[in-house]
Structures are given as C-alpha cells and as structure tokens.
Design a protein around this motif. Structure first.
Motif, PDB file in Angstrom:
ATOM      1  N   ASN A 185       9.347   4.658   3.538  1.00 47.74           N
ATOM      2  CA  ASN A 185       8.911   4.351   4.910  1.00 47.74           C
ATOM      3  C   ASN A 185      10.067   3.708   5.687  1.00 47.74           C
ATOM      4  O   ASN A 185      11.109   3.413   5.110  1.00 47.74           O
ATOM      5  N   ARG A 217       0.844  -1.204   0.000  1.00 46.03           N
ATOM      6  CA  ARG A 217       0.000   0.000   0.000  1.00 46.03           C
ATOM      7  C   ARG A 217       0.883   1.259   0.000  1.00 46.03           C
ATOM      8  O   ARG A 217       1.065   1.878  -1.023  1.00 46.03           O
ATOM      9  N   ASP A 218       1.534   1.586   1.118  1.00 46.44           N
ATOM     10  CA  ASP A 218       2.397   2.781   1.127  1.00 46.44           C
ATOM     11  C   ASP A 218       3.599   2.560   0.199  1.00 46.44           C
ATOM     12  O   ASP A 218       4.047   3.487  -0.483  1.00 46.44           O
ATOM     13  N   HIS A 233       4.330   4.640  12.617  1.00 46.03           N
ATOM     14  CA  HIS A 233       4.352   4.614  11.146  1.00 46.03           C
ATOM     15  C   HIS A 233       5.209   5.803  10.711  1.00 46.03           C
ATOM     16  O   HIS A 233       4.794   6.945  10.823  1.00 46.03           O
ATOM     17  N   HIS A 237       7.930   7.960   8.112  1.00 53.50           N
ATOM     18  CA  HIS A 237       8.466   8.227   6.769  1.00 53.50           C
ATOM     19  C   HIS A 237       9.885   8.774   6.897  1.00 53.50           C
ATOM     20  O   HIS A 237      10.275   9.290   7.941  1.00 53.50           O
TER      21      HIS A 237
HETATM   22 ZN    ZN Z   1       2.511   6.508   5.253  1.00 52.58          ZN
END
Ligand code: ZN
Ligand code: KIV
Length: 514
Positions: free
Chosen positions: A237, A12-13, A201, A203
């Motif tokens: 990420n 997804r990301d 989560h 980045h």
């Molecule tokens: Zn993200």
C-alpha cells in the motif's frame, strides 16, 4: 493548511502481505505505537474473518483511546454485527464497509448486476448506521469502475448515511493525474459530496501508490489510507511515512498537514519490520538504512560543509539520530579525516594523506570499511612512523607424532638487540607462542586465533588473525606467509606491536592535552 486524516491499515491490509501473520500481542504492540505516532484511524482487522481477528480488533478498540479504531466488513449483516461487537467499546467506533463497483468485479466475483450492487451497498450502510456513529464506505476497484456509475452509487450511500467515501485503487492501476481527475469528477457530480470526507486508498503495483495519494490530496481528498513501510497485499500500500513527510517537507506546495508525530516514524517502522518479519529495503525513502547515508566524496564533502546541500529531510525529523558517512571507495578525504577525528585519533596532515592512500586501496577490495578497519589502518601507519618495535627474525619448530613440540624464536627489539628463546607446548602453535611470550617477557593472553587460506591449492598462503590482551588492553594482528607457523608468529608480533602503538599514541595525546 488543510488537515489530512491518516487512516492506518497496517494491521488489516498490511497483514494481508504474503507471509505475515501477527498474533494478538504483536497487534496490540503495533496499535499502541500507531497511537503514539498519532494516526487518526487504526484499521485493526476484519472481525468477521476469524476468531483471532475478532479478538485482536476488540482488544485494540478497548485499549486505544487517542484514535478511532475501525474494522473491515463486507456488505452483509453478519459481518457488520461482528464488527459492532468487536468495536463498540472503542473511543470512536467506526465501520469500514465495502463492495466492489468495477464491471470486472461485479460480473466475475460478485456475480451481481450494477443495480443489485447499489441496493446491497445502500442496505449495508443503512444497517451499519443503526450501530455506528461513523461509517466509511469503500468502492472496491473504484479506479476501474465506470465513473457515472461510481457517482450514482456514492450519492446513494451518502443518502443512506455514509460519512466517509473511500476510492480504492485496489489493483494499483491508476496514474496520479487520472486519480486526481476521479476525485474532481466526484466532487463535481455527486450531490452532498461536501458533507462527507473523501479518502484515498492506493496500492503500489506500478510503484505509484504514494504519488497517487498525493494527487488525491491535491484534488480534494482529506483522508489518506496506507501502511507503515508500505507493506500490504502484493506490492503493498501507500507508505504512510512517505506521504506524511512529503506533506511536511513540501507544505509550501501541498498546503496540507497531518497530525503525525514525525519523530516516532523510525521507531514505528522498526517495530513493524521486526514483528512482521518484512525487511525494509536499504534504499527505502524515509526509513531505509541508507535514507540518510552519504557515500560519494562530493556528497560527503558537501554535507560536512552544509547539510542542506544534499539533505532535504533532517534525520532527526523522523527519529533517526544522525546521518551517516559511509566510508567506501567513493568517499573523499574530508569524510575520511572527520571519521578519524571522531574515533579520537590525532594525526598529522601528512599521516592522513598517507593513510588515505591505504584506505582507498582497502576500499577497492572491501565494500564496507568499518571503524575496526580504520583503526587497524591507523595503527599500521603509526607502526611505520615509530618503526622501533619488535621484528620477527626467525622461527624453528620441531614436531613429531611422539615428541613434545618445541619452538625456538629469534626477535629483534626496538633498539636492534637480538632476543632468542625456546619453549615447548602441547602443539606447535602453543610451543611457538610460549617461546614468543618468553622472548617478549610479557604476560600476553591469546583471546582469538583464526586461520584461513588466501587462494586455493596446496601452495596457498596462510593468513592468521589473532586477538591478544595485555594489562586489560586488546589488540588484533594479522600475519601472512607460505607456512602456517610463520603466519601465526607474524600475527602475534603484529598484535603486540599494535598494542605498543596504542600505548604510545595515548601518551602523545595526553602530552598534547597538557
Ligand atoms: Zn487495499
Ligand atoms: O484495496 C482495497 O480495495 C481494499 C478495500 C477493502 C478498501 O483494501
């Protein structure tokens, strides 16, 4: 040991990386490998985003049995409905619903007041709980949000039934200490926080995604989100493999563990890199090509004596077969000698020393010294030792547009006898090589012939490279001269002489083995 759940968002990301577009078949292949790796949760996509995403999430949920599959959803009923349809056949359906909580996002992107955001978040979690046994709620741009507001909204979504609360550093802005402080603040100020699991989560915009994730673990997070190879939106990420291996290697410090099968890391990284087309930088921690390569002489010597001098991670731990000693200009004699032995050559200490000088010379000109380069060096060293091979004395070639090319060659054999032969051919090189073959009285086959100029201009030297075979054995040779034909003859004789060296070395080694 505390148990840390790994939430993988490569599909997804990670797929949000610029230029990456995976088809259903590729997503399924990655999901199966993530299952083998042992991640706890796979975020398979964003079902409401497109028909393709919906189908991929559904197929993955129906296939994967050993981990929970989730899908992303905005805080709107139609997204949640689509996610349920896609995920309901999964082993443990889970929703990941989010809304932004920072002033910048609420004002400019959502155009909502903080009260409206709270109401929407609570409604979405309540609605999702009608379907999903597990609901994860994310506060997008949490790290640029007002902390008391963040605490308030989290308290309300927990009341509405959220099971996991995720604190994304959406824009990669936070520092490790500050990120840890957010988790500590929430643990202190949110009612019922002990009933849910806290997730990080991160980045990598400032290169701190992994450090921030580890800081979150220290401050009480029990779930880490990330991607394989750290791919993802913008700078990517947190790299899951880095977090997991850091926890393993430094368990003395973190006192926390994942259930990842670390030996599957390299395979997973290779697969993701191949299917996404995102090349792993050679110096990337854990999975980069150079992560277990030693080049400097001091390091190579240390590692050959005792690996732990310069290796904190054993390559086998993450599924890499072995470390490597890259031979280059910084390499030392120890690694050089070891490689020669690994290639199966028995040389005296004197020969190794002489060869090492030649090797350093070559390494100054050439970045990577391959095994073929080393073998060529060894054979030439032996040529100098044995001495009694063929020598090219002279060549004479006649060529004219309407004449048959003719060559005459004179060689000296190992005993010092002159051999003279002449031959014709369709071209000058063929005539020359036919004459050499006759002189040698050997059925030599030419496998490859390449020519290049050394330098530029009409007086540049010609360099010829040939590969020949004789009785099933192969050898290459090089020749340099002002004239193309002389360079061609030298390369041919060089290859044939190397062939004899190989033969002689084999005989010597067979004798030594008796
Ligand atoms: Zn993200
Ligand atoms: O970075 C982010 O904020 C996200 C959310 C959707 C969780 O990816």
């Amino acid at each position: 040991m505390r148990k840390i759940n790994i939430f993988d968002t490569t599909l997804r990301d990670g797929e949000q990386s610029a230029g990456v577009n995976l088809n259903l078949h590729e997503k399924l292949e990655i999901a199966r490998q993530l299952e083998r790796l042992g991640v706890d949760i796979i975020e398979a996509g964003f079902p409401a985003a497109s028909k393709g995403d919906f189908q991929a999430v559904q197929a993955i949920a129906q296939t994967v049995r050993n981990c929970s599959v989730t899908g992303l959803s905005r805080s709107v009923q139609s997204d949640i409905d689509a996610a349920w349809e896609a995920l309901k056949d999964g082993a443990e359906p889970r929703l990941h619903v989010f809304i932004a909580t920072s002033p910048i996002h609420m004002q400019y992107k959502l155009r909502m007041t903080p009260e409206q955001v709270i109401e929407t978040a609570v409604e979405s979690v309540r609605y999702a709980k009608k379907y999903f046994p597990i609901v994860q709620w994310s506060a997008e741009d949490a790290c640029r949000s007002d902390l008391p507001f963040l605490a308030t909204i989290i308290e309300k979504v927990i009341e509405a039934g959220a099971n996991v609360i995720n604190i994304p550093d959406t824009v990669g802005y936070i520092t490790p200490k500050q990120y840890g402080d957010i988790f500590s603040f929430l643990k202190k100020n949110v009612r019922n926080i002990e009933k849910i699991s806290l997730s990080a989560h991160c980045h990598d915009d400032l290169g701190m995604a992994v450090a921030n994730s580890l800081a979150a673990i220290e401050a009480g997070a029990t779930q880490i989100e990330g991607t394989i190879n750290g791919i993802g939106e913008r700078a990517g990420n947190a790299a899951i493999e880095e977090v997991a291996v850091a926890l393993y290697i430094r368990k003395d410090y973190y006192q926390a563990e994942t259930r990842l099968n670390l030996q599957e890391i390299k395979r997973t990284s290779n697969l993701v890199s191949k299917l996404t087309g995102m090349i792993v930088p050679p110096n990337k921690a854990i999975v980069g090509k150079n992560a277990f390569a030693h080049e400097s002489g001091i390091h190579q010597d240390g590692v050959l004596k005792e690996k732990t001098t310069y290796e904190i991670i054993s390559p086998q731990l993450v599924g890499v077969q072995s470390n490597s000693m890259v031979l280059g200009k910084h390499s030392g004699r120890h690694a050089f000698r070891t490689r020669i032995q690994e290639l199966g050559y028995l040389l005296t200490e004197e020969e190794v020393n002489r060869l090492f000088v030649r090797f350093k010379d070559l390494a100054d000109k050439k970045k990577d010294i391959t095994d073929d380069d080393l073998i060529a060096l060894i054979l030439d060293e032996k040529l100098d030792t044995y001495k009694n091979f063929y020598q090219l004395c002279s060549i004479q070639v006649q060529y004219g547009t309407n004449q048959i090319p003719t060559a005459v060659v004179v060689l000296k054999d190992g005993e010092g006898n002159d051999i003279q032969e002449a031959a014709t051919g369709a071209g000058s090189v063929e005539a020359l090589y036919n004459a050499l073959e006759k002189a040698l009285q050997l059925p030599v086959t030419l496998l490859d012939y390449r020519i290049e100029s050394v330098g530029s201009g009409r007086d540049a030297l010609a360099q010829v490279y040939v590969k020949v075979s004789l009785d099933g054995k192969e050898a290459s040779g090089r020749g340099t001269a002002q004239d193309v034909l002389e360079a061609s003859a030298k390369a041919y004789i060089h290859a044939v002489n190397r062939m004899f060296v190989i033969e002689k070395m084999r005989e010597e080694q067979a004798l030594a083995a008796q």
